[in-house]
Scaffold this motif. Structure first.
Motif, PDB file in Angstrom:
ATOM      1  N   LEU A 507       0.823  -1.202   0.000  1.00  0.00           N
ATOM      2  CA  LEU A 507       0.000   0.000   0.000  1.00  0.00           C
ATOM      3  C   LEU A 507       0.862   1.260   0.000  1.00  0.00           C
ATOM      4  CD1 LEU A 507      -2.829  -1.079   2.455  1.00  0.00           C
ATOM      5  CD2 LEU A 507      -3.054  -0.624   0.006  1.00  0.00           C
ATOM      6  N   ALA A 508       1.995   1.209   0.684  1.00  0.00           N
ATOM      7  CA  ALA A 508       2.871   2.383   0.722  1.00  0.00           C
ATOM      8  C   ALA A 508       3.372   2.744  -0.670  1.00  0.00           C
ATOM      9  CB  ALA A 508       4.057   2.120   1.655  1.00  0.00           C
ATOM     10  N   LEU A 514       1.288   8.405  -5.860  1.00  0.00           N
ATOM     11  CA  LEU A 514       0.266   9.397  -6.182  1.00  0.00           C
ATOM     12  C   LEU A 514       0.874  10.788  -6.199  1.00  0.00           C
ATOM     13  CD1 LEU A 514      -2.609   8.153  -3.848  1.00  0.00           C
ATOM     14  CD2 LEU A 514      -2.510   7.873  -6.342  1.00  0.00           C
ATOM     15  N   ASP A 515       0.211  11.707  -6.907  1.00  0.00           N
ATOM     16  CA  ASP A 515       0.620  13.105  -6.794  1.00  0.00           C
ATOM     17  C   ASP A 515       0.196  13.652  -5.428  1.00  0.00           C
ATOM     18  OD1 ASP A 515      -2.103  14.612  -7.093  1.00  0.00           O
ATOM     19  OD2 ASP A 515      -2.088  13.133  -8.710  1.00  0.00           O
ATOM     20  N   VAL A 516       0.718  14.807  -5.068  1.00  0.00           N
ATOM     21  CA  VAL A 516       0.499  15.358  -3.726  1.00  0.00           C
ATOM     22  C   VAL A 516      -0.988  15.576  -3.438  1.00  0.00           C
ATOM     23  CG1 VAL A 516       0.937  17.339  -2.230  1.00  0.00           C
ATOM     24  CG2 VAL A 516       2.778  16.435  -3.661  1.00  0.00           C
ATOM     25  N   VAL A 523      -5.939  10.771   2.320  1.00  0.00           N
ATOM     26  CA  VAL A 523      -5.792  10.877   3.770  1.00  0.00           C
ATOM     27  C   VAL A 523      -7.025  11.547   4.383  1.00  0.00           C
ATOM     28  CG1 VAL A 523      -4.467  12.008   5.594  1.00  0.00           C
ATOM     29  CG2 VAL A 523      -3.279  10.832   3.733  1.00  0.00           C
ATOM     30  N   SER A 524      -7.517  12.607   3.742  1.00  0.00           N
ATOM     31  CA  SER A 524      -8.697  13.307   4.271  1.00  0.00           C
ATOM     32  C   SER A 524      -9.922  12.406   4.274  1.00  0.00           C
ATOM     33  CB  SER A 524      -8.984  14.563   3.432  1.00  0.00           C
ATOM     34  OG  SER A 524      -7.913  15.478   3.530  1.00  0.00           O
ATOM     35  N   LEU A 525     -10.116  11.645   3.187  1.00  0.00           N
ATOM     36  CA  LEU A 525     -11.282  10.768   3.102  1.00  0.00           C
ATOM     37  C   LEU A 525     -11.182   9.592   4.063  1.00  0.00           C
ATOM     38  CD1 LEU A 525     -11.821  10.732  -0.768  1.00  0.00           C
ATOM     39  CD2 LEU A 525     -13.237  11.872   0.951  1.00  0.00           C
ATOM     40  N   LEU A 556      -8.293   8.088  -8.203  1.00  0.00           N
ATOM     41  CA  LEU A 556      -8.070   7.087  -7.159  1.00  0.00           C
ATOM     42  C   LEU A 556      -8.727   5.757  -7.515  1.00  0.00           C
ATOM     43  CD1 LEU A 556      -8.545   9.294  -3.968  1.00  0.00           C
ATOM     44  CD2 LEU A 556      -6.397   8.455  -4.936  1.00  0.00           C
ATOM     45  N   VAL A 557      -9.851   5.782  -8.224  1.00  0.00           N
ATOM     46  CA  VAL A 557     -10.472   4.543  -8.710  1.00  0.00           C
ATOM     47  C   VAL A 557      -9.561   3.892  -9.748  1.00  0.00           C
ATOM     48  CG1 VAL A 557     -12.437   3.574  -9.978  1.00  0.00           C
ATOM     49  CG2 VAL A 557     -12.823   5.307  -8.215  1.00  0.00           C
TER      50      VAL A 557
END
Length: 591
Positions: A507-508, A514-516, A523-525, A556-557
């Motif tokens: 996962l890391a 990913l882009d920033v 992280v927010s979701l 993200l999907v």
């Protein structure tokens, strides 16, 4: 039925009897249709072809009459002559199978010969070249006088001469005893072809007759000077100088024929489930007509590689010339994804191309890879692909090959025959996997407790495997102990839960590629109160306009870090959500 254009235009019925068509206009019509075999030619275009741009007023009706006569003669020859000339909205089309047109059969022989020669079997290549040349009865379309047909005839005739030269080069390479006499004959027939003269010079020099080799050069030099006012080309002049200085490169030894390579990782002894995906992929590999390319996509740890390797092993008997595996390292190396040129280097070395023979550029390596694979039946697993640009140069062009591509991304634009999404296992299959791993080393625990374990692992195979191996190595633990540990450690620090080191690492890699903006969104979701949400809820939660958030959610999907069960609705896998929460904790701690 056989259609022959490599010489005079001829058509033979299945009985072998020749079919007569009458005058030159009907024969020109047939020639024009055969040049465009299986493709439509408009009536107006046929008029231009048959009358060279000067048609009579009755041309249209005359063309229709000629077509009717041609149909009638073909139908009279037997059942296989019926419905040969078809009419459609674009015009007229002649239906010809590949094996029925001698020019197509000729090209197939030539392509096979060149492929075999690249693989090092000079004798077999020479036989294929000879089979191609036996189809010729004279210059192509030699009895057809048409401005439309003649360029095609010239192209075919030039290809024939190239094949003659390639076959003679092999004869010289293998030391055939009659090669000097045959080359002398060909140079007399085609005195302006420099390659033939160069081969004759080489053959004479290797036969210990350098003076005659120099005479052959002087003859073509004088011919070019008198007729054209020029000298032979650079290569022939260089060979002349090498013979004068006795520095001609010795004949190269025959290359060894490449052996089949079978470097697939071992199939998992406890491979579990995936019956629908396995059936879909194996059925797809059985289909023919084009190179079978199947992309297998899914989140980290979901079992994409295990599925691809399992299917490749199942299909191995169909691909006797090789079962190849290459890790493209989209997420597995600090150095980044494997560049396409480096990937091709590895693939070419796998199939036996000597390192000294590897081209320098990506384009030439890709062409050599396709050439080497052109006459093989092989399955290639390209694991952990990063992008379309990385994968496309690695695809063989041979329809007898198959490619299985695994990726955490949706490889938009990949010319794949099928895209197979891989999701976490059903709970029953995940439980069976846990039982299979544990059962090899200790008594199988109770079913209900194992189902709890699989659920705590979100049914992700890598996480299930990590949990089972933890139980195996802690001999005093029960499944209940393991489940308490999983629940407790996830609550305290999710990355140490069911994922263990392997799952956390997987996962890391996805997260850090990913882009920033996408990392911050994930992280927010992760802190959103529910694992399922819609676009409007996500936009309100992170304070981003709806249209912008939709695009970022879809990214993200595509990376298989979110699921989209319905349009506009998104869902976290529990392990991905736990990882996102853990990253949020880490960010707050760093602040």
């Amino acid at each position: 039925m056989d259609f022959r254009i490599l010489g005079t235009l001829e058509v033979a019925a299945s009985s072998g009897a020749s079919i007569r068509f009458g005058g030159p206009m009907v024969r020109t019509l047939l020639a024009a249709l055969l040049v465009r075999a299986n493709k439509s030619v408009g009536a107006k275009r046929l008029i231009d072809i048959m009358w060279d741009g000067r048609p009579p007023r009755t041309a249209m009706s005359t063309v229709h009459a000629y077509v009717c006569r041609l149909r009638s003669r073909l139908a009279e020859a037997g059942a296989d002559g019926a419905d040969r000339i078809l009419t459609d909205a674009q015009g007229y089309r002649i239906r010809v199978a590949e094996h029925e047109l001698d020019a197509t059969v000729f090209r197939h022989h030539v392509n096979r010969a060149r492929s075999i020669r690249e693989r090092g079997d000079a004798a077999a290549a020479a036989e294929e070249f000879q089979a191609a040349l036996r189809l010729w009865r004279g210059p192509a379309f030699m009895d057809i006088r048409s401005g439309f047909v003649q360029p095609h005839a010239v192209s075919l005739n030039e290809t024939r001469m190239e094949v003659v030269e390639e076959r003679l080069a092999i004869a010289l390479e293998t030391g055939a005893p009659e090669v000097v006499a045959e080359l002398r004959k060909m140079v007399l027939m085609y005195p302006s072809r420099e390659r033939l003269t160069g081969l004759l010079m080489l053959a004479l020099h290797r036969a210990g007759r350098p003076a005659e080799a120099l005479q052959a050069f002087h003859a073509i030099r004088e011919r070019f000077r008198d007729a054209l006012g020029m000298t032979p080309g650079r290569e022939l002049r260089a060979l002349h100088q090498q013979i004068l200085s006795d520095t001609v490169t010795p004949a190269a030894p025959a290359r060894v024929q490449f052996a089949a390579n079978r470097n697939l990782p071992p199939d998992l002894v406890d491979f579990t489930g995936r019956r629908a995906e396995v059936h879909r992929l194996t059925r797809g590999l059985a289909d023919t007509g084009a190179v079978a390319v199947h992309s297998i996509t899914g989140m980290a740890g979901v079992g994409k590689t295990a599925l691809a390797v399992h299917v490749a092993h199942l299909a191995a008997d169909r691909y006797p010339d090789g079962q190849l595996f290459l890790d493209l390292r989209a997420h597995g190396a600090d150095s980044g994804p494997l560049p396409p040129a480096a990937a091709l280097e590895t693939l070419l070395l796998m199939i036996g191309v000597p390192r000294a023979s590897l081209p320098d550029t990506l384009e030439v390596r890709a062409a050599l890879w396709r050439t080497q694979m052109a006459d093989r039946r092989a399955v290639v697993v390209l694991d952990d692909a990063a992008s379309l640009a990385q994968v496309e140069p690695l695809l063989p062009g041979n329809r007898d090959c198959a490619v299985l591509v695994t990726s955490r991304h949706q490889l938009a634009g990949l010319a794949s025959t099928d895209t197979v999404p891989v999701e976490p296992l059903p709970l029953g299959d995940a439980t069976d996997l846990f039982a299979a791993i544990v059962g090899r080393n200790r008594p199988v625990p109770g079913r209900d407790e194992m189902r709890d374990t699989a659920a705590l692992c979100s049914c992700v195979p890598l996480a299930v495997r990590a949990a089972a191996e933890r139980l195996v190595f802690r001999r005093t633990w029960t499944v209940g102990d393991l489940n308490r540990w999983l629940a407790d450690t996830r609550a305290v620090r999710p990355e140490r839960g069911a994922r263990d080191a392997a799952m956390g690492s997987a996962l890391a890699y996805s997260f850090h590629h990913l882009d920033v903006d996408s990392r911050e969104l994930l992280v927010s979701l992760g802190a959103y109160p529910d694992s399922v949400f819609d676009v409007d809820s996500a936009a309100a939660w992170v304070g981003v306009p709806t249209e912008e958030i939709r695009q970022r959610l879809e990214l993200l999907v595509d990376r298989n870090l979110l699921e989209s069960p319905h349009y506009g609705t998104y869902r976290f896998n529990a392990l991905v959500r736990a990882y996102a929460c853990d990253q949020a904790v880490a960010v707050r701690g760093a602040a």
